[in-house]
Design an enzyme around this catalytic site. Structure first.
Site, PDB file in Angstrom:
ATOM      1  CD  GLU A 123      22.603 -51.209 -47.162  1.00 56.03           C
ATOM      2  OE1 GLU A 123      23.049 -52.084 -46.893  1.00 56.03           O
ATOM      3  OE2 GLU A 123      21.114 -51.004 -47.281  1.00 56.03           O
ATOM      4  CD  GLU A 127      15.273 -49.564 -47.794  1.00 57.67           C
ATOM      5  OE1 GLU A 127      15.731 -50.901 -48.053  1.00 57.67           O
ATOM      6  OE2 GLU A 127      15.326 -49.468 -46.475  1.00 57.67           O
ATOM      7  NE  ARG A 207      26.395 -51.395 -53.850  1.00 57.32           N
ATOM      8  CZ  ARG A 207      27.148 -52.517 -53.336  1.00 57.32           C
ATOM      9  NH1 ARG A 207      26.564 -53.619 -53.568  1.00 57.32           N
ATOM     10  NH2 ARG A 207      28.394 -52.676 -53.114  1.00 57.32           N
ATOM     11  CD1 TRP A 211      14.908 -53.783 -53.936  1.00 61.71           C
ATOM     12  CD2 TRP A 211      14.123 -55.737 -52.882  1.00 61.71           C
ATOM     13  NE1 TRP A 211      14.945 -53.647 -52.459  1.00 61.71           N
ATOM     14  CE2 TRP A 211      14.475 -54.637 -52.007  1.00 61.71           C
ATOM     15  CE3 TRP A 211      13.832 -56.959 -52.736  1.00 61.71           C
ATOM     16  CZ2 TRP A 211      14.322 -55.258 -50.650  1.00 61.71           C
ATOM     17  CZ3 TRP A 211      13.574 -57.368 -51.117  1.00 61.71           C
ATOM     18  CH2 TRP A 211      13.732 -56.248 -50.405  1.00 61.71           C
TER      19      TRP A 211
END
Ligand SMILES: *[C@@H]1O[C@H](CO)[C@@H](O)[C@H](O)[C@H]1NC(C)=O
Ligand SMILES: *[C@@H]1O[C@H](CO)[C@@H](O)[C@H](O)[C@H]1NC(C)=O
Ligand SMILES: *[C@@H]1O[C@H](CO)[C@@H](O)[C@H](O)[C@H]1NC(C)=O
Ligand SMILES: *[C@@H]1O[C@H](CO)[C@@H](O)[C@H](O)[C@H]1NC(C)=O
Ligand SMILES: *[C@@H]1O[C@H](CO)[C@@H](O)[C@H](O)[C@H]1NC(C)=O
Ligand SMILES: *[C@@H]1O[C@H](CO)[C@@H](O)[C@H](O)[C@H]1NC(C)=O
Length: 368
Positions: A123, A127, A207, A211
């Site tokens: 990954e 963020e 992606r 969230w």
């Protein structure tokens, strides 16, 4: 009437493209399992503006929560607890470049992210915490190994929630670079990542989403703390906006296969199947997702508008016809009802008269 509306809606929806929301691939850990499915490659480059489509033949919507396109790009909106709107590319890249022009979502505990991720949990991340409008977080994982907490690094920048910025990841087998608006923030070499073992090196897809790390009912307290505190859902909606995604697969493949993979998780064990990428072809098709409307000639555009107007007129005519029919039928029914009532009254009257004429009557009544 309701059944008619449903029938009309069903008829109308037959003219709309169906959206495939199902995930195409099951999770399969190729490091210790065999038979994991092949992954479609991008095998070239593509730009997605999300200003007239969500490209649902190339991107898949995941999870609860709203994703829609707008003039400004794709919007990922958290409206309530449990929402984590996300889209992921159906294509994978084996080394490549990802440029995302986006604006992060505000809101304490809300996390916006734009990441590359593989099926064996390599990954590379961007963020953003909704409680922090001055910093962006870069991170990476190798094979899902979360034991080391020095991977994540924060960088100061212009407000990520108020303005669109260009977040670029350039990923090769020699290094990973994170860039914001043309400035390189960070570079990672394989030897810095557990001698390469924790270095992301398997085919990854993109992606994008938001969230709520601050959802105290669904997350560990440490996650809530990491995310900047508890989310106050009464302040929703919280929206992240992605204006543009540019993706460039550095391999010109059709598919990637796990066939030769072993526990090493090495890029050298990824089998590259050469050929034409179906998703790239879909992207490049003039009639495909990219230029569906713009690629049509003026004549074709007029024909489509005319047929839509025609369809609307026909539906309106059917509805009108049905209403008139209903009104006529209603009028007939009303008359029939009155007639029936009148008939009963008339019969009663006859009966009354009969009783009055017949002392004692059938049931012994003398009067009414
Ligand atoms: C494969 O490895 C993963 C991660 O270590 C583990 O969760 C999973 O149970 C393993 N699967 C098999 C079939 O051994
Ligand atoms: C993207 O691919 C096209 C061919 O499909 C090529 O002409 C173009 O130069 C590429 N752009 C970049 C930035 O690699
Ligand atoms: C979408 O954005 C691109 C790039 O800014 C632009 O060229 C195009 O005209 C836009 N399309 C629509 C429908 O607004
Ligand atoms: C934002 O994050 C940076 C880096 O972790 C930190 O120094 C700063 O205090 C944070 N700001 C807020 C408002 O939390
Ligand atoms: C995970 O990474 C840490 C260091 O980053 C290392 O010590 C550990 O052995 C790794 N675990 C696995 C299963 O690779
Ligand atoms: C994003 O920035 C990179 C430089 O870091 C530049 O090459 C690229 O063209 C920019 N992309 C977009 C979509 O603006």
């Amino acid at each position: 009437m309701r059944s008619f509306i449903i029938a009309a809606a069903a008829a109308a929806s037959a003219f709309l493209p169906t959206t495939v929301l199902a995930q195409t691939f099951t999770k399969c850990n190729a490091l210790n399992e065999t038979g994991c499915p092949n992954m479609p490659a991008l095998g070239g480059n593509a730009t997605f503006n999300f200003n007239d489509t969500l490209y649902n033949k190339i991107w898949t919507k995941q999870n609860q929560g709203k994703v829609d396109w707008s003039e400004k790009g794709a919007r990922f909106t958290i409206e309530r607890r449990g929402d984590s709107p996300m889209i992921q590319s159906k294509f994978y890249m084996l080394f490549g470049r990802l440029e995302v022009v986006m604006k992060a979502a505000p809101g304490q505990g809300i996390v916006s992210s734009a990441i590359l991720q593989s099926e064996v949990l390599d990954e590379i991340d961007w963020e953003f915490l909704g409680s922090n409008n001055t910093h962006v977080l870069t991170n990476y994982f190798g094979k899902g190994n979360t034991t080391d907490y020095t991977r994540g690094k924060d960088y100061k920048m212009a407000p990520p929630q108020e303005e669109f910025h260009n977040y670029t990841i350039d990923w090769t087998k020699e290094r990973i670079q994170w860039w914001v608006d043309g400035n390189m923030l960070r570079e990672l070499k394989p030897e810095e990542a557990l001698n390469g073992f924790n270095y992301p090196q398997t085919p990854m897809n993109i992606r994008l989403g938001a969230w709520s790390g601050g959802d105290v009912e669904n997350n560990h307290i440490e996650t809530v703390k990491w995310a900047g505190g508890e989310t106050d859902f009464s302040k929703a909606p919280f929206t992240m906006t992605v204006q543009t995604v540019y993706a460039h697969d550095y391999t010109t493949a059709k598919e990637y296969s796990w066939e030769n993979m072993d526990a090493s998780g090495s890029w050298e064990k990824v089998k590259v199947i050469e050929g034409k990428s179906e998703l790239l072809q879909e992207y490049q098709k003039p009639s495909g997702v990219r230029n569906r409307w713009a690629a049509l000639s003026k004549g074709a555009q007029i024909a489509i508008i005319a047929s839509i107007i025609g369809f609307v007129v026909i539906v309106a005519a059917i509805v009108l016809f049905y209403f008139i029919k209903q009104r006529r039928a209603g009028a007939r029914e009303y008359k029939a009802h009155l007639a029936e009532a009148d008939k009963e009254a008339a019969e009663n009257l006859q009966y009354k008269q009969y009783q009055q004429q017949t002392p004692g009557g059938k049931f012994g009544y003398n009067r009414l």
